[in-house]
Design an enzyme around this catalytic site. Sequence first.
Site, PDB file in Angstrom:
ATOM      1  N   LYS A  85      41.774  53.830  35.584  1.00  0.00           N
ATOM      2  CA  LYS A  85      42.918  53.093  36.127  1.00  0.00           C
ATOM      3  C   LYS A  85      44.093  53.761  35.439  1.00  0.00           C
ATOM      4  O   LYS A  85      43.880  54.569  34.509  1.00  0.00           O
ATOM      5  CB  LYS A  85      42.893  52.139  36.189  1.00  0.00           C
ATOM      6  CG  LYS A  85      42.081  50.806  36.542  1.00  0.00           C
ATOM      7  CD  LYS A  85      42.763  48.963  36.545  1.00  0.00           C
ATOM      8  CE  LYS A  85      41.438  48.291  37.069  1.00  0.00           C
ATOM      9  NZ  LYS A  85      41.791  47.064  37.656  1.00  0.00           N
ATOM     10  N   ARG A 115      29.251  46.810  34.379  1.00  0.00           N
ATOM     11  CA  ARG A 115      30.383  45.507  33.954  1.00  0.00           C
ATOM     12  C   ARG A 115      30.373  44.820  32.689  1.00  0.00           C
ATOM     13  O   ARG A 115      31.357  44.960  32.260  1.00  0.00           O
ATOM     14  CB  ARG A 115      29.623  44.238  34.892  1.00  0.00           C
ATOM     15  CG  ARG A 115      29.668  44.725  36.424  1.00  0.00           C
ATOM     16  CD  ARG A 115      31.193  44.801  36.876  1.00  0.00           C
ATOM     17  NE  ARG A 115      31.550  43.246  36.857  1.00  0.00           N
ATOM     18  CZ  ARG A 115      32.581  43.793  37.287  1.00  0.00           C
ATOM     19  NH1 ARG A 115      33.544  44.706  38.142  1.00  0.00           N
ATOM     20  NH2 ARG A 115      33.367  41.935  37.286  1.00  0.00           N
ATOM     21  N   GLU A 131      32.087  50.896  48.358  1.00  0.00           N
ATOM     22  CA  GLU A 131      33.143  51.824  47.476  1.00  0.00           C
ATOM     23  C   GLU A 131      32.965  53.720  47.637  1.00  0.00           C
ATOM     24  O   GLU A 131      33.581  54.058  47.284  1.00  0.00           O
ATOM     25  CB  GLU A 131      33.706  50.622  46.278  1.00  0.00           C
ATOM     26  CG  GLU A 131      34.101  49.733  46.026  1.00  0.00           C
ATOM     27  CD  GLU A 131      34.331  49.068  44.704  1.00  0.00           C
ATOM     28  OE1 GLU A 131      34.717  47.753  45.026  1.00  0.00           O
ATOM     29  OE2 GLU A 131      33.638  49.411  43.902  1.00  0.00           O
ATOM     30  N   THR A 146      37.889  40.454  32.645  1.00  0.00           N
ATOM     31  CA  THR A 146      38.588  41.381  33.433  1.00  0.00           C
ATOM     32  C   THR A 146      39.623  41.701  32.426  1.00  0.00           C
ATOM     33  O   THR A 146      40.755  42.595  32.561  1.00  0.00           O
ATOM     34  CB  THR A 146      38.974  40.401  34.296  1.00  0.00           C
ATOM     35  OG1 THR A 146      37.935  40.391  35.087  1.00  0.00           O
ATOM     36  CG2 THR A 146      40.504  41.459  35.047  1.00  0.00           C
ATOM     37  N   HIS A 195      37.837  49.634  36.325  1.00  0.00           N
ATOM     38  CA  HIS A 195      37.236  49.360  37.264  1.00  0.00           C
ATOM     39  C   HIS A 195      35.669  49.031  37.750  1.00  0.00           C
ATOM     40  O   HIS A 195      35.396  50.435  37.838  1.00  0.00           O
ATOM     41  CB  HIS A 195      37.728  49.412  39.209  1.00  0.00           C
ATOM     42  CG  HIS A 195      37.147  49.002  40.050  1.00  0.00           C
ATOM     43  ND1 HIS A 195      37.237  47.936  40.323  1.00  0.00           N
ATOM     44  CD2 HIS A 195      36.171  49.685  41.255  1.00  0.00           C
ATOM     45  CE1 HIS A 195      36.062  48.027  41.186  1.00  0.00           C
ATOM     46  NE2 HIS A 195      35.426  48.456  41.510  1.00  0.00           N
ATOM     47  N   ASN A 210      44.190  47.043  32.859  1.00  0.00           N
ATOM     48  CA  ASN A 210      42.634  46.792  32.111  1.00  0.00           C
ATOM     49  C   ASN A 210      41.604  48.685  32.570  1.00  0.00           C
ATOM     50  O   ASN A 210      40.256  48.110  32.170  1.00  0.00           O
ATOM     51  CB  ASN A 210      41.702  45.265  32.189  1.00  0.00           C
ATOM     52  CG  ASN A 210      41.154  45.716  34.063  1.00  0.00           C
ATOM     53  OD1 ASN A 210      41.570  46.395  34.654  1.00  0.00           O
ATOM     54  ND2 ASN A 210      41.225  44.158  34.875  1.00  0.00           N
ATOM     55  N   ARG A 214      37.069  47.678  27.794  1.00  0.00           N
ATOM     56  CA  ARG A 214      38.670  46.856  27.791  1.00  0.00           C
ATOM     57  C   ARG A 214      39.442  45.707  26.647  1.00  0.00           C
ATOM     58  O   ARG A 214      40.452  46.040  26.301  1.00  0.00           O
ATOM     59  CB  ARG A 214      38.970  45.962  28.967  1.00  0.00           C
ATOM     60  CG  ARG A 214      38.708  46.431  30.604  1.00  0.00           C
ATOM     61  CD  ARG A 214      37.922  45.434  31.808  1.00  0.00           C
ATOM     62  NE  ARG A 214      38.311  45.889  33.661  1.00  0.00           N
ATOM     63  CZ  ARG A 214      37.196  45.112  34.319  1.00  0.00           C
ATOM     64  NH1 ARG A 214      37.036  43.944  34.042  1.00  0.00           N
ATOM     65  NH2 ARG A 214      38.112  45.478  35.280  1.00  0.00           N
ATOM     66  N   TYR A 219      41.928  47.174  47.841  1.00  0.00           N
ATOM     67  CA  TYR A 219      41.900  46.002  47.243  1.00  0.00           C
ATOM     68  C   TYR A 219      41.797  44.797  48.240  1.00  0.00           C
ATOM     69  O   TYR A 219      42.245  43.839  48.003  1.00  0.00           O
ATOM     70  CB  TYR A 219      42.846  46.337  46.201  1.00  0.00           C
ATOM     71  CG  TYR A 219      42.840  46.767  44.878  1.00  0.00           C
ATOM     72  CD1 TYR A 219      41.580  46.009  44.279  1.00  0.00           C
ATOM     73  CD2 TYR A 219      42.876  47.634  44.782  1.00  0.00           C
ATOM     74  CE1 TYR A 219      41.209  46.691  42.393  1.00  0.00           C
ATOM     75  CE2 TYR A 219      42.884  48.142  43.277  1.00  0.00           C
ATOM     76  CZ  TYR A 219      41.681  47.440  42.571  1.00  0.00           C
ATOM     77  OH  TYR A 219      41.543  48.004  40.911  1.00  0.00           O
ATOM     78  N   PHE A 235      48.134  38.004  43.181  1.00  0.00           N
ATOM     79  CA  PHE A 235      48.708  39.487  41.884  1.00  0.00           C
ATOM     80  C   PHE A 235      48.598  40.569  42.661  1.00  0.00           C
ATOM     81  O   PHE A 235      48.286  41.794  42.820  1.00  0.00           O
ATOM     82  CB  PHE A 235      47.521  39.190  40.859  1.00  0.00           C
ATOM     83  CG  PHE A 235      45.863  39.321  40.905  1.00  0.00           C
ATOM     84  CD1 PHE A 235      45.711  40.611  41.743  1.00  0.00           C
ATOM     85  CD2 PHE A 235      45.436  38.884  41.068  1.00  0.00           C
ATOM     86  CE1 PHE A 235      44.485  40.566  41.966  1.00  0.00           C
ATOM     87  CE2 PHE A 235      44.747  37.933  41.092  1.00  0.00           C
ATOM     88  CZ  PHE A 235      43.398  39.002  41.475  1.00  0.00           C
TER      89      PHE A 235
HETATM   90  P1  RTP Z   1      37.788  44.948  38.908  1.00  0.00           P
HETATM   91  O1  RTP Z   1      37.179  44.942  40.521  1.00  0.00           O
HETATM   92  O2  RTP Z   1      38.907  45.809  38.682  1.00  0.00           O
HETATM   93  O3  RTP Z   1      36.661  46.192  38.373  1.00  0.00           O
HETATM   94  O4  RTP Z   1      37.833  43.902  37.944  1.00  0.00           O
HETATM   95  P2  RTP Z   1      37.007  42.568  38.063  1.00  0.00           P
HETATM   96  O5  RTP Z   1      36.326  42.483  39.248  1.00  0.00           O
HETATM   97  O6  RTP Z   1      36.792  42.266  36.161  1.00  0.00           O
HETATM   98  O7  RTP Z   1      38.391  41.135  38.242  1.00  0.00           O
HETATM   99  P3  RTP Z   1      38.363  41.113  39.749  1.00  0.00           P
HETATM  100  O8  RTP Z   1      38.583  39.553  40.314  1.00  0.00           O
HETATM  101  O9  RTP Z   1      38.252  41.808  40.533  1.00  0.00           O
HETATM  102  O10 RTP Z   1      40.185  41.781  40.285  1.00  0.00           O
HETATM  103  C1  RTP Z   1      41.125  42.899  40.100  1.00  0.00           C
HETATM  104  C2  RTP Z   1      41.444  43.600  38.585  1.00  0.00           C
HETATM  105  O11 RTP Z   1      42.661  42.716  39.414  1.00  0.00           O
HETATM  106  C3  RTP Z   1      43.803  42.827  38.677  1.00  0.00           C
HETATM  107  N1  RTP Z   1      43.840  41.163  37.835  1.00  0.00           N
HETATM  108  N2  RTP Z   1      45.461  41.007  37.622  1.00  0.00           N
HETATM  109  N3  RTP Z   1      46.904  38.797  37.005  1.00  0.00           N
HETATM  110  C4  RTP Z   1      46.177  38.724  37.007  1.00  0.00           C
HETATM  111  O12 RTP Z   1      45.758  37.554  36.611  1.00  0.00           O
HETATM  112  C5  RTP Z   1      45.291  39.700  37.533  1.00  0.00           C
HETATM  113  N4  RTP Z   1      43.705  39.083  38.268  1.00  0.00           N
HETATM  114  C6  RTP Z   1      43.583  40.306  38.109  1.00  0.00           C
HETATM  115  C7  RTP Z   1      43.049  43.458  37.123  1.00  0.00           C
HETATM  116  O13 RTP Z   1      43.467  44.767  37.014  1.00  0.00           O
HETATM  117  C8  RTP Z   1      41.851  43.144  37.966  1.00  0.00           C
HETATM  118  O14 RTP Z   1      40.605  44.262  37.235  1.00  0.00           O
HETATM  119 MG    MG Z   2      36.683  42.846  40.518  1.00  0.00          MG
END
Ligand code: RTP
Ligand code: MG
Length: 140
Positions: free
Chosen positions: A11, A87, A128, A93, A117, A114, A104, A51, A59
């Site tokens: 990222k 993962r 993807e 996250t 992805h 973070n 992370r 996304y 967010f």
């Molecule tokens: P990713 O998709 O990026 O691999 O991360 P992830 O599965 O761990 O998290 P996900 O729930 O899919 O959320 C996607 C990305 O959104 C951002 N985020 N911001 N401000 C917030 O509360 C918040 N929550 C999520 C993060 O960049 C997250 O990786």
């Molecule tokens: Mg995700």
Amino acid sequence: MAVTRTFSIIKPDATRRNQTGAVTKMLEEAGLRVVASKRIQLSKEQAEGFYAVHKDRPFYGELCNFMTSGPVVVQVLEGEDAVKRNRDIMGATNPADAAPGTIRKELAESIEANSVHGSDSEENAATEIAFFFNDDEIVG
Ligand code: RTP
Ligand code: MG
């Protein structure tokens, strides 16, 4: 365990801090092989499309702004049980909740910035990968 593929993004917070190599080293040391990689600037349309699954989350707008704030490196990773393996090395996250030794925990700045992805299922990985790569750009 079957050799499979997953999709990764380094990222903008990580490219900005010159940590493309540090992230890739951790992926490789976790047993993942980079079989495709390119540094790109996401357009707003690409970020919103990628996304789209999060479009109703609070967010979403900030996330799309962040993901277009600088270059990213999109990668296809190959290895045994690649989705889970990736993962695991990514960590939680929120970097504050991530285990020591994960990308992370060691490298990321915040829940939004973070650093990486990673696809969360093999089905999403396939979607993807196809979003960013043609078959002839992936060399296993
Ligand atoms: P990713 O998709 O990026 O691999 O991360 P992830 O599965 O761990 O998290 P996900 O729930 O899919 O959320 C996607 C990305 O959104 C951002 N985020 N911001 N401000 C917030 O509360 C918040 N929550 C999520 C993060 O960049 C997250 O990786
Ligand atoms: Mg995700």
